[in-house]
Design a protein around this motif. Sequence first.
Motif, PDB file in Angstrom:
ATOM      1  N   HIS A 188       8.341   5.767   0.668  1.00  0.00           N
ATOM      2  CA  HIS A 188       7.490   5.044   1.135  1.00  0.00           C
ATOM      3  C   HIS A 188       6.162   5.919   1.293  1.00  0.00           C
ATOM      4  CE1 HIS A 188       9.953   1.562   2.624  1.00  0.00           C
ATOM      5  NE2 HIS A 188       9.582   1.239   1.570  1.00  0.00           N
ATOM      6  N   ARG A 189       6.298   7.211   1.847  1.00  0.00           N
ATOM      7  CA  ARG A 189       5.272   7.928   1.953  1.00  0.00           C
ATOM      8  C   ARG A 189       4.578   8.417   0.571  1.00  0.00           C
ATOM      9  NH1 ARG A 189       8.390  11.741   4.129  1.00  0.00           N
ATOM     10  NH2 ARG A 189       8.441  10.900   6.111  1.00  0.00           N
ATOM     11  N   THR A 190       5.480   8.289  -0.626  1.00  0.00           N
ATOM     12  CA  THR A 190       4.878   8.456  -1.780  1.00  0.00           C
ATOM     13  C   THR A 190       4.011   7.399  -2.264  1.00  0.00           C
ATOM     14  OG1 THR A 190       6.825   9.855  -2.306  1.00  0.00           O
ATOM     15  CG2 THR A 190       5.465   9.128  -4.392  1.00  0.00           C
ATOM     16  N   LEU A 191       4.640   6.232  -2.075  1.00  0.00           N
ATOM     17  CA  LEU A 191       3.631   4.952  -2.385  1.00  0.00           C
ATOM     18  C   LEU A 191       2.328   4.935  -1.596  1.00  0.00           C
ATOM     19  CD1 LEU A 191       6.638   2.311  -2.682  1.00  0.00           C
ATOM     20  CD2 LEU A 191       5.238   3.401  -4.611  1.00  0.00           C
ATOM     21  N   LEU A 192       2.471   5.294  -0.458  1.00  0.00           N
ATOM     22  CA  LEU A 192       1.210   5.059   0.705  1.00  0.00           C
ATOM     23  C   LEU A 192       0.386   6.329   0.385  1.00  0.00           C
ATOM     24  CD1 LEU A 192       2.188   4.046   4.187  1.00  0.00           C
ATOM     25  CD2 LEU A 192       1.616   2.663   2.144  1.00  0.00           C
ATOM     26  N   LYS A 197      -4.679   3.910   0.674  1.00  0.00           N
ATOM     27  CA  LYS A 197      -6.187   3.246   0.857  1.00  0.00           C
ATOM     28  C   LYS A 197      -6.439   2.128   0.711  1.00  0.00           C
ATOM     29  CE  LYS A 197      -9.601   6.852   1.044  1.00  0.00           C
ATOM     30  NZ  LYS A 197      -9.328   8.158   0.279  1.00  0.00           N
ATOM     31  N   VAL A 198      -6.240   1.346  -0.194  1.00  0.00           N
ATOM     32  CA  VAL A 198      -6.331   0.008  -0.498  1.00  0.00           C
ATOM     33  C   VAL A 198      -5.532  -0.992   0.333  1.00  0.00           C
ATOM     34  CG1 VAL A 198      -5.058  -1.669  -2.188  1.00  0.00           C
ATOM     35  CG2 VAL A 198      -7.047  -0.288  -3.048  1.00  0.00           C
ATOM     36  N   LEU A 199      -4.763  -0.467   1.038  1.00  0.00           N
ATOM     37  CA  LEU A 199      -3.455  -1.207   1.862  1.00  0.00           C
ATOM     38  C   LEU A 199      -4.014  -1.417   3.179  1.00  0.00           C
ATOM     39  CD1 LEU A 199       0.069  -0.412   0.160  1.00  0.00           C
ATOM     40  CD2 LEU A 199      -1.494  -2.736   0.122  1.00  0.00           C
TER      41      LEU A 199
END
Length: 499
Positions: A188-192, A197-199
């Motif tokens: 999850h850290r990698t995805l965020l 930013k966009v999310l």
Amino acid sequence: AARHVALPPRRAVASRAMSAEAPLGVAPAAAEEEMAAVVDEMAEEAAVWCAVHGLVVGDRAEPRSGTIPGVGLVHAPFALLPTRFPASFWKQARELAPIFNDLVDRVSLDGEFLQDSLSRTRQVDDFTSRLLDIHAKMMEVNKEEDIRLGLHRSDYMLDSGTNSLLQIELNTISSSFPGLSSLVSELHRTLLNRHGKVLGLDSKRIPQNWAATQFAEALSMAWTEFNNKSAVIMMVVQPEERNMYDQYWLINHLKESHGVKTIRKTLAQVEAEGQVLPDGTLVVDGQTVSVVYFRAGYSPNDYPSEAEWRARLLMEQSSAIKCPSISYHLVGTKKIQQELAKPNILERFLNNKEDIAKLRKCFAGLWSLDNEEIVKTAIEKPDLFVLKPQREGGGNNIYGYDLRETLVRLQKEQGEALAAYILMQRIFPRASLTHLVQGGVCFEDLTISELGIFGAYLRNKDKVVLNNQCGYLMRTKVSSSNEGGVAAGFAVLDSILLT
Ligand code: ADP
Ligand code: MG
Ligand code: MG
């Protein structure tokens, strides 16, 4: 630039992905499409991340996936984004871990309390009865466990009605997912970091999760206390285990970071290959065992014949460190959870009034079924209760219409049939919209979550070597499903985003 025009305001995107509470707004169709594209991209990226980082389980579709390492792997089911969780409840749950660790240890020393509390259960539940037999044998010979290792996981849900953190249960045997849960936080850290930013989501709000390394460290510290350099750790496993990679993560850390060798054996293999030497040493397959770490033995299915029970007794009789000992195992039963919630029982085991208050605050309503009034209420309003037998591993509880039918039937039956169960207040967490990824397919559904806090406790006689919280497991399930196990196929792995 066109892309930015097409996107809905950031908050709306975030809430759509994260939570059903916030208004979704009337996003234009183009923005919906854009959002769907981001989700698809993330889902694929996440699945790849799982594959290359070992966030995997055995695939049900491949028959050999539970027995042969490296064959038939699939990414573990996961939530695409972390679930929001209030920092105050997170802190509360973490603070409870060392207190529960301490409580388990104290209760484990009171053999009479365990035998008495479970005496009626034993009349009607063969499995509990067999465990109690082993426990009674150890009491008869005054067996003492100088070195005691607990690797627990206390599970909680946030009750929306009372806005409180309530304990679901405390696991003292086979607490699963220390290996994979650490990875989900990392995923999850990698995805965020890439899409946050966009999310409108900040990866720094996902707390670090060191469950795998901390459990491995606790095991290695127990090995050190045992003080025999040539001894191994023995992980007792089921003959078929699709969650073996969660276990192998611990085995790997033990080897790489601590230089400790682990062997994996089934209960049947322990029976065939094991012996206890006159001085108490447990030897299995020619190797001295320092720590027996159970990832099996918690379910009646783990004991298909007398051989498995003989193995359990053999290990208990030995001087190896048992994680858990038969006493620790029994402390984790649902019946004991219910007994500990009775007035003035915690006071028997703990001195610190603040600790007692903290524990009591997280106890949901728990009742024994000899309370006729509560049985009557549960029959009238079954949706407000959960009926639980003395079982572990998910899929055993009874809800709603079945709960009513079961209570009515058991009441009619002669004897002690009701004593096999406890009743628990049903907890109602708030549901939120979540993207779930299972078998490479991403879908959106209303979900609720359960937070588990791992805890490790190690003691050698009077010296408490370790008493800590050890990271967390967030599990998220479709809110229409009653049960919550990931291995049982009801839930997905998740992590948390502190709010
Ligand atoms: P097990 O030892 O089999 O995991 P649990 O007590 O954890 O047994 O129950 C299994 C699942 O049932 C939980 O993960 C949770 O999803 C659900 N559950 C259990 N107790 C409650 C409760 N009091 N209220 C709501 N859901 C519950
Ligand atoms: Mg359990
Ligand atoms: Mg559970």
